[in-house]
Write an enzyme that holds these catalytic residues in place. Structure first.
Site, PDB file in Angstrom:
ATOM      1  N   TYR A 110       0.841  -1.198   0.000  1.00  0.00           N
ATOM      2  CA  TYR A 110       0.000   0.000   0.000  1.00  0.00           C
ATOM      3  C   TYR A 110       0.875   1.247   0.000  1.00  0.00           C
ATOM      4  O   TYR A 110       1.670   1.476   0.903  1.00  0.00           O
ATOM      5  CB  TYR A 110      -0.903   0.044   1.237  1.00  0.00           C
ATOM      6  N   PRO A 266     -15.959  -3.230   2.985  1.00  0.00           N
ATOM      7  CA  PRO A 266     -17.240  -3.596   3.616  1.00  0.00           C
ATOM      8  C   PRO A 266     -18.398  -2.673   3.264  1.00  0.00           C
ATOM      9  O   PRO A 266     -19.556  -3.046   3.458  1.00  0.00           O
ATOM     10  CB  PRO A 266     -16.917  -3.528   5.110  1.00  0.00           C
TER      11      PRO A 266
END
Length: 379
Positions: A110, A266
């Site tokens: 990342y 999510p």
């Protein structure tokens, strides 16, 4: 990891507006199909705000923060990184801590140069933790990071080498959770051995995998169990509109083996928050996933989420995160780019949707064809 801009009804862990009786109550589980628990999955709740991660001794908050966007310029941040975004990320970290969220998920890729990023997410997270601990020396933060199973990385030594590099960027001597980011191209046995070595050398408290199928999950679990080490987690793409873990046996297998599901994306990278509409789709790569056509089909579901949220004085984001928590054995890790988003995530716990509401939302979502987010699971 996704954005959430609705801030109505924001509530931190410590001030959800609900009674202590409701805060202590266990989340109801839905009627989603699952396998019988042959390994005896223990009740995950250990206190009001934390639960035990799988069969490990590690206790983490019921919601974590995904740090995928921190420092990234290949998928997030409109391909740019500047001082304002740096400040926003730091404010998101501090707001998360203030709300009682202390689990942060990052990865060596990342924001790294390997992924054409601007600055390593691990470096930023380590910096934020260090600066906060100067004011609060007793602060405990659970760091979860991940090993990139790159084709040229072979054997258990590669895992330990990468982990030590991650520890250096984070500025810590150990992390709470170390995960294999995706299955290895040439096999996983050596990588699993590396996870076991990391535990035995005291470099990590718990180990997990990510994007692992049912068969790979079972193999990793068995290999670690032979050394007396629990497989703590499997991190997969999981949301109300992307329920592949329920459909492909991954969720049921995790429940059976006592492996916690960590749910990335999510809130469907912002698509479930209500912020985006067919006339206002997300920008960048997400716009190619959540197209106006997809967003049109989502509108009835998003409207119903908002209606249910109104009943509890919660936002769409808080409802869909709570929906995941209600599945049992699931920790959602939405991405926080701002303090407002982090505060909003804090309001997803301390209350519970009813079983009927959980089932109704699943039924409505089942009528919508799922879209595949990024990164694609089941590599």
């Amino acid at each position: 990891m996704a954005m959430a801009m609705q801030v109505t009804g924001i509530a931190c862990f410590s001030s959800s507006g609900f009674s202590q009786r409701h805060q202590r109550r266990n989340f109801r589980r839905s009627a989603a199909p699952r396998a019988a628990a042959s390994e005896g999955l223990a009740s995950p709740s250990v206190d009001d705000n934390k639960l035990k991660l799988g069969g490990s001794e590690l206790k983490v908050t019921k919601v974590g923060i995904g740090a995928w966007s921190w420092g990234d310029t290949s998928y997030w941040n409109n391909f740019q990184w500047d001082d304002k975004k740096m400040k926003d990320a730091k404010d998101a970290f501090n707001a998360s801590i203030d709300c009682g969220i202390t689990l942060f998920d990052t990865a060596e890729v990342y924001g790294s140069k390997l992924s054409f990023g601007a600055i390593s997410s691990e470096t930023l997270l380590g910096r934020f933790i260090s600066e906060r601990k100067k004011r609060e020396p007793e602060l405990e933060v659970a760091i979860a990071t991940k090993f990139a199973a790159l084709p040229w990385r072979l054997g258990r030594e590669s895992v330990l080498c990468a982990l030590k590099d991650s520890l250096s960027r984070l500025g810590v001597s150990s992390v709470e959770l170390y995960q294999l980011h995706w299955p290895g191209l040439w096999g996983n046995e050596g990588y699993i051995d590396g996870l076991g070595d990391a535990v035995e050398q005291g470099l990590v408290k718990a180990v997990g995998v990510s994007n692992y199928s049912e068969s790979r999950l079972r193999a990793a679990y068995k290999q670690l169990k032979q050394r007396g080490i629990p497989l703590a987690s499997n991190q997969v793409n999981y949301s109300l509109i992307y329920r592949k873990p329920e459909e492909n046996g991954v969720k049921a297998t995790c429940d059976e083996l006592g492996v916690t599901v960590i749910a990335y994306s999510p809130i469907a990278q912002g698509a479930l928050t209500g912020k985006y509409t067919p006339m206002n789709p997300p920008s960048g790569p997400r716009g190619r996933i959540y197209t106006p056509d997809v967003l049109t089909k989502l509108q009835p579901l998003i409207k119903r989420i908002g209606e249910i949220g109104g009943k509890y004085e919660k936002t769409n984001t808080q409802v869909v995160l709570n929906w995941l928590i209600c599945q049992g054995n699931v920790i959602p890790i939405p991405g926080a780019k701002t303090a407002e988003q982090a505060k909003e995530f804090g309001g997803s716990v301390g209350w519970s949707l009813s079983t009927d509401e959980v089932d109704e939302l699943r039924s409505m979502a089942s009528e919508i064809s799922p879209v595949i987010g990024f990164p694609v699971e089941m590599l």
